[in-house]
Design an enzyme around this catalytic site. Structure first.
Site, short mmCIF file in Angstrom:
data_model
loop_
_atom_site.label_atom_id
_atom_site.label_comp_id
_atom_site.label_asym_id
_atom_site.label_seq_id
_atom_site.Cartn_x
_atom_site.Cartn_y
_atom_site.Cartn_z
N GLU A 158 0.35 3.54 1.81
CA GLU A 158 0.44 3.95 3.21
C GLU A 158 1.80 3.63 3.83
O GLU A 158 2.15 4.16 4.88
CB GLU A 158 -0.66 3.29 4.03
CG GLU A 158 -2.04 3.84 3.76
CD GLU A 158 -2.33 5.13 4.52
OE1 GLU A 158 -1.78 5.30 5.62
OE2 GLU A 158 -3.10 5.96 3.99
N TYR B 28 -1.95 0.79 10.16
CA TYR B 28 -2.14 0.08 8.90
C TYR B 28 -0.88 0.15 8.05
O TYR B 28 -0.41 -0.85 7.51
CB TYR B 28 -3.33 0.69 8.15
CG TYR B 28 -3.58 0.11 6.78
CD1 TYR B 28 -4.33 -1.05 6.63
CD2 TYR B 28 -3.09 0.74 5.64
CE1 TYR B 28 -4.58 -1.57 5.35
CE2 TYR B 28 -3.33 0.22 4.38
CZ TYR B 28 -4.07 -0.93 4.25
OH TYR B 28 -4.31 -1.44 2.99
N SER C 31 0.82 -1.21 0.00
CA SER C 31 0.00 0.00 0.00
C SER C 31 0.85 1.25 0.00
O SER C 31 1.96 1.27 0.56
CB SER C 31 -0.91 0.00 1.24
OG SER C 31 -1.51 1.26 1.44
#
Length: 328
Positions: free
Chosen positions: A127, A149, A125
């Site tokens: 992220e 996350y 991701s």
């Protein structure tokens, strides 16, 4: 030659169901890993009913994963299972770490024991970059995650690379930026906006309240992104790839496109409320450079931003029209 076989964790989610459909169209036998009784996934997998086999296993139970692999004998495994709503990871940091980080490790270890020739895809991701040190980001950009996350996804990203180097396994990580479709839950901003535009146009609602309209993301179409996942496992060599459009768009642009799809002026219906702002949790400058995927995999996004929002709004119009007719 027998049909290729694939195993998908997270098959009941947006990416899992879209990937399953893509693989089925390419002649695969597809099995989805589920944690509960298969009947619990009937609604999510309704479009694929009768076409995807389901096997019960738990990402936190290495033995159940090994049994699932031994029973299905896939040539490809796609690990898409993890909590996906980033803000909620602050409320459930332990669960997020367990499923996104430990779960990926358990699955890799099960593959190593059952059949190390299996090709493995790990859903990474954007992220993992947190507040990035450079923009746009490439595969060489140093991870600097900020959310639980993002931290868990960074661990999974690194452990997949570790198994590639240590054991010579074919592991690939797709560093996916925000990707949407009509299958997104309403918790996610683009779907929330698409549904509101549809509801307001049908007279079911009057107002949409959002946070910071200047916040920006690199948004793409999920159907394009699952195609990139598949392409990674078809290549001769394993590797990691950024999957993104390379274009940063604001929430205001997203809202404009959604309301344009129903011929409404968003300014008459949308209100920004500072109490909805994410503050320090808001990430900035997340824009991906997918040059490697374009060059090596011959991948590129095919659905433009405006068409994506139109697709999402139209899907919600179809969902809501019976309700509008009943209330007329």
């Amino acid at each position: 030659m027998p049909n290729p076989r694939a195993l998908i964790t997270g098959v009941g989610g947006q990416d899992g169901s879209l990937l399953a459909a893509l693989l089925l169209d390419r002649g695969y036998e597809v099995t989805g890993v589920v944690r509960r009784d298969p009947s619990a996934y009937a609604e999510a997998l309704a479009p694929l009913e009768g076409r995807v086999a389901l096997v019960e296993a738990d990402l936190l139970d290495h033995g159940s994963l090994a049994r699932a692999l031994a029973a299905t004998r896939p040539g490809e495994v796609y690990n898409l299972a993890a909590p996906s709503f980033v803000p909620r990871s602050w409320d459930e940091p332990i669960r997020t770490a367990e499923f996104a980080a430990v779960g990926a490790t358990a699955l890799l270890e099960a593959i190593r024991e059952v059949d190390p020739e299996i090709r493995f895809y790990q859903a990474s991701s954007s992220e993992i970059f947190g507040e990035p040190r450079e923009t746009p980001q490439t595969e060489e950009t140093a991870p600097s995650p900020l959310t639980p996350y993002g931290v868990a996804k960074a661990y999974a990203h690194f452990i997949a690379g570790s198994y590639r180097k240590r054991y010579g396994m074919f592991t690939c990580c797709g560093i996916l930026y925000n990707h949407e479709s009509p299958l997104r839950p309403v918790d996610f901003l683009p779907r929330k906006v698409a549904r509101a535009a549809a509801a307001i146009s049908l007279g079911l609602e009057t107002e949409l309240v959002l946070g910071d309209l200047t916040a920006r993301r690199d948004w793409g179409y999920a159907g394009d992104y699952v195609r990139a996942m598949w392409l990674m496992l078809q290549h001769d060599e394993p590797g990691d790839y950024i999957v993104a459009t390379g274009v940063s768009r604001s929430v205001e642009e997203l809202v404009t496109c959604a309301f344009d799809a129903v011929s409404l002026d968003w300014r008459e219906h949308v209100r920004s409320d500072p109490s909805f702002y994410r503050g320090t949790a808001e990430l900035h400058d997340l824009v991906g450079d997918a040059s490697k995927a374009r060059r090596v995999l011959d991948w590129k996004p095919e659905v433009p931003f405006e068409k994506l929002l139109a697709l999402m709004v139209e899907a919600d119009l179809e969902r809501l029209r019976p309700q509008a007719a009943a209330s007329a």
